[in-house]
Design a protein around this motif. Structure first.
Motif, PDB file in Angstrom:
ATOM      1  N   GLU A   1       0.829  -1.211   0.000  1.00 13.71           N
ATOM      2  CA  GLU A   1       0.000   0.000   0.000  1.00 13.71           C
ATOM      3  C   GLU A   1       0.860   1.255   0.000  1.00 13.71           C
ATOM      4  N   LEU A   2       1.909   1.260   0.814  1.00 11.90           N
ATOM      5  CA  LEU A   2       2.771   2.440   0.905  1.00 11.90           C
ATOM      6  C   LEU A   2       3.591   2.651  -0.360  1.00 11.90           C
ATOM      7  N   VAL A   3       4.028   1.570  -0.979  1.00 12.98           N
ATOM      8  CA  VAL A   3       4.878   1.677  -2.168  1.00 12.98           C
ATOM      9  C   VAL A   3       4.049   1.929  -3.426  1.00 12.98           C
ATOM     10  N   PHE A   4       2.978   1.163  -3.607  1.00 10.94           N
ATOM     11  CA  PHE A   4       2.219   1.208  -4.863  1.00 10.94           C
ATOM     12  C   PHE A   4       0.893   1.952  -4.766  1.00 10.94           C
ATOM     13  N   GLY A   5       0.386   2.190  -3.560  1.00  9.04           N
ATOM     14  CA  GLY A   5      -0.923   2.803  -3.365  1.00  9.04           C
ATOM     15  C   GLY A   5      -1.984   1.751  -3.096  1.00  9.04           C
ATOM     16  N   LYS A   6      -3.043   2.152  -2.392  1.00 11.08           N
ATOM     17  CA  LYS A   6      -4.097   1.201  -2.006  1.00 11.08           C
ATOM     18  C   LYS A   6      -4.765   0.529  -3.203  1.00 11.08           C
ATOM     19  N   ASP A   7      -4.856   1.229  -4.310  1.00  7.89           N
ATOM     20  CA  ASP A   7      -5.539   0.676  -5.484  1.00  7.89           C
ATOM     21  C   ASP A   7      -4.686  -0.338  -6.244  1.00  7.89           C
ATOM     22  N   GLU A   8      -3.425  -0.450  -5.912  1.00  7.26           N
ATOM     23  CA  GLU A   8      -2.515  -1.337  -6.645  1.00  7.26           C
ATOM     24  C   GLU A   8      -2.002  -2.509  -5.806  1.00  7.26           C
ATOM     25  N   VAL A   9      -2.652  -2.796  -4.686  1.00  4.32           N
ATOM     26  CA  VAL A   9      -2.242  -3.905  -3.827  1.00  4.32           C
ATOM     27  C   VAL A   9      -2.532  -5.219  -4.553  1.00  4.32           C
ATOM     28  N   THR A  10      -1.578  -6.150  -4.499  1.00  5.74           N
ATOM     29  CA  THR A  10      -1.744  -7.441  -5.168  1.00  5.74           C
ATOM     30  C   THR A  10      -2.517  -8.401  -4.273  1.00  5.74           C
TER      31      THR A  10
ATOM     32  N   ARG B   1      10.741   3.651   5.699  1.00  5.40           N
ATOM     33  CA  ARG B   1      10.621   3.512   4.248  1.00  5.40           C
ATOM     34  C   ARG B   1      11.989   3.465   3.559  1.00  5.40           C
ATOM     35  N   ALA B   2      12.939   4.270   4.004  1.00  9.56           N
ATOM     36  CA  ALA B   2      14.271   4.252   3.383  1.00  9.56           C
ATOM     37  C   ALA B   2      14.922   2.882   3.571  1.00  9.56           C
ATOM     38  N   PHE B   3      14.744   2.300   4.746  1.00  7.52           N
ATOM     39  CA  PHE B   3      15.278   0.961   5.010  1.00  7.52           C
ATOM     40  C   PHE B   3      14.604  -0.068   4.102  1.00  7.52           C
ATOM     41  N   LEU B   4      13.283   0.002   3.991  1.00  4.26           N
ATOM     42  CA  LEU B   4      12.539  -0.911   3.117  1.00  4.26           C
ATOM     43  C   LEU B   4      13.050  -0.820   1.688  1.00  4.26           C
ATOM     44  N   ASP B   5      13.198   0.393   1.179  1.00  8.02           N
ATOM     45  CA  ASP B   5      13.677   0.582  -0.191  1.00  8.02           C
ATOM     46  C   ASP B   5      15.090   0.035  -0.375  1.00  8.02           C
ATOM     47  N   ALA B   6      15.945   0.208   0.641  1.00  7.46           N
ATOM     48  CA  ALA B   6      17.318  -0.308   0.560  1.00  7.46           C
ATOM     49  C   ALA B   6      17.324  -1.835   0.548  1.00  7.46           C
ATOM     50  N   VAL B   7      16.485  -2.460   1.350  1.00 10.08           N
ATOM     51  CA  VAL B   7      16.399  -3.929   1.358  1.00 10.08           C
ATOM     52  C   VAL B   7      15.926  -4.427   0.001  1.00 10.08           C
ATOM     53  N   VAL B   8      14.896  -3.798  -0.548  1.00  4.66           N
ATOM     54  CA  VAL B   8      14.383  -4.200  -1.861  1.00  4.66           C
ATOM     55  C   VAL B   8      15.471  -4.060  -2.922  1.00  4.66           C
ATOM     56  N   GLU B   9      16.158  -2.934  -2.927  1.00  4.33           N
ATOM     57  CA  GLU B   9      17.221  -2.706  -3.915  1.00  4.33           C
ATOM     58  C   GLU B   9      18.329  -3.759  -3.797  1.00  4.33           C
ATOM     59  N   ASP B  10      18.740  -4.038  -2.562  1.00  2.60           N
ATOM     60  CA  ASP B  10      19.797  -5.036  -2.370  1.00  2.60           C
ATOM     61  C   ASP B  10      19.332  -6.438  -2.725  1.00  2.60           C
ATOM     62  N   LEU B  11      18.075  -6.761  -2.462  1.00  2.00           N
ATOM     63  CA  LEU B  11      17.550  -8.066  -2.858  1.00  2.00           C
ATOM     64  C   LEU B  11      17.512  -8.207  -4.373  1.00  2.00           C
ATOM     65  N   LEU B  12      17.166  -7.144  -5.063  1.00  5.13           N
ATOM     66  CA  LEU B  12      17.166  -7.189  -6.526  1.00  5.13           C
ATOM     67  C   LEU B  12      18.579  -7.392  -7.070  1.00  5.13           C
TER      68      LEU B  12
ATOM     69  N   LEU C   1      22.527  -2.704   7.126  1.00  5.30           N
ATOM     70  CA  LEU C   1      21.435  -1.825   6.690  1.00  5.30           C
ATOM     71  C   LEU C   1      20.670  -1.254   7.885  1.00  5.30           C
ATOM     72  N   MET C   2      20.443  -2.079   8.884  1.00  3.64           N
ATOM     73  CA  MET C   2      19.739  -1.597  10.081  1.00  3.64           C
ATOM     74  C   MET C   2      20.526  -0.473  10.750  1.00  3.64           C
ATOM     75  N   THR C   3      21.821  -0.662  10.881  1.00  2.39           N
ATOM     76  CA  THR C   3      22.651   0.366  11.510  1.00  2.39           C
ATOM     77  C   THR C   3      22.624   1.661  10.699  1.00  2.39           C
ATOM     78  N   LYS C   4      22.666   1.518   9.373  1.00  2.00           N
ATOM     79  CA  LYS C   4      22.683   2.689   8.503  1.00  2.00           C
ATOM     80  C   LYS C   4      21.346   3.432   8.514  1.00  2.00           C
ATOM     81  N   TYR C   5      20.238   2.686   8.427  1.00  2.00           N
ATOM     82  CA  TYR C   5      18.938   3.316   8.246  1.00  2.00           C
ATOM     83  C   TYR C   5      18.079   3.388   9.502  1.00  2.00           C
ATOM     84  N   HIS C   6      18.451   2.670  10.515  1.00  2.00           N
ATOM     85  CA  HIS C   6      17.549   2.588  11.661  1.00  2.00           C
ATOM     86  C   HIS C   6      18.279   2.644  12.992  1.00  2.00           C
ATOM     87  N   PRO C   7      18.821   3.798  13.350  1.00  2.00           N
ATOM     88  CA  PRO C   7      19.514   3.899  14.630  1.00  2.00           C
ATOM     89  C   PRO C   7      18.577   3.922  15.833  1.00  2.00           C
TER      90      PRO C   7
END
Length: 161
Positions: free
Chosen positions: A14-23, A106-117, A130-136
């Motif tokens: 929902e946060l990334v794609f919007g409520k109307d685009e949830v799979t 959200r920045a942490f989520l995006d970084a995890v997604v990018e690294d997984l890709l 990543l946690m240390t960098k984005y989530h102190p």
């Protein structure tokens, strides 16, 4: 905590794609949430402020109780409405808290997604970095005081798709 975890994928979509685009990928999680929230209210007394502190279902109840509409009733219509309201309130609170946590990270989520890709899987050391960098800030500092997120008993070893 289990409700937050089960809602995580849907809320992230929902946060990334919007409520109307949830799979539909989260449909199984939504079923788990419904069953868990009902168990919390009907078996474990999580709504004792509204309902009597009692189990509203027998301990050995069968899966047919989780059909809609339920095939068996163990309480009056009035009490069942109260149970439904309590279940909805638990799910709404979990959804709201999950959305706060994911939006704040959200920045942490995006970084995890990018690294997984890029890497297809991430080990614990990578995630720790990543946690240390984005989530102190500890996660439970972002929630209302009455809600705490405890770390899992076992550390996450790998995340992959």
């Amino acid at each position: 905590k289990d409700l937050l975890v089960a809602l995580g994928g849907r809320v992230a979509e929902e946060l990334v794609f919007g409520k109307d685009e949830v799979t539909t990928r989260s449909s199984r999680d939504l079923q788990r949430i419904r069953i868990l929230a009902h168990d919390m209210v009907e078996r474990w007394g999580f709504a004792s402020d509204v309902l009597a502190t009692t189990a509203w279902l027998p301990a050995d109840s069968s899966p047919e109780l989780y059909t809609f509409p339920p095939k068996k009733h163990f309480a009056s219509e009035h009490t069942e409405r109260q149970i439904d309201d309590a279940v909805a309130a638990l799910i709404h609170e979990a959804y709201t808290n999950c959305k706060v946590l994911i939006a704040a990270n959200r920045a942490f989520l995006d970084a995890v997604v990018e690294d997984l890709l890029d890497h297809e899987s991430l080990d614990a050391n990578h995630l720790d970095g990543l946690m240390t960098k984005y989530h102190p800030t500890p996660l439970d500092a972002l929630l209302p005081p009455e809600t705490k997120v405890n770390p899992p008993a076992e550390p996450v070893r790998d995340v992959c798709f």
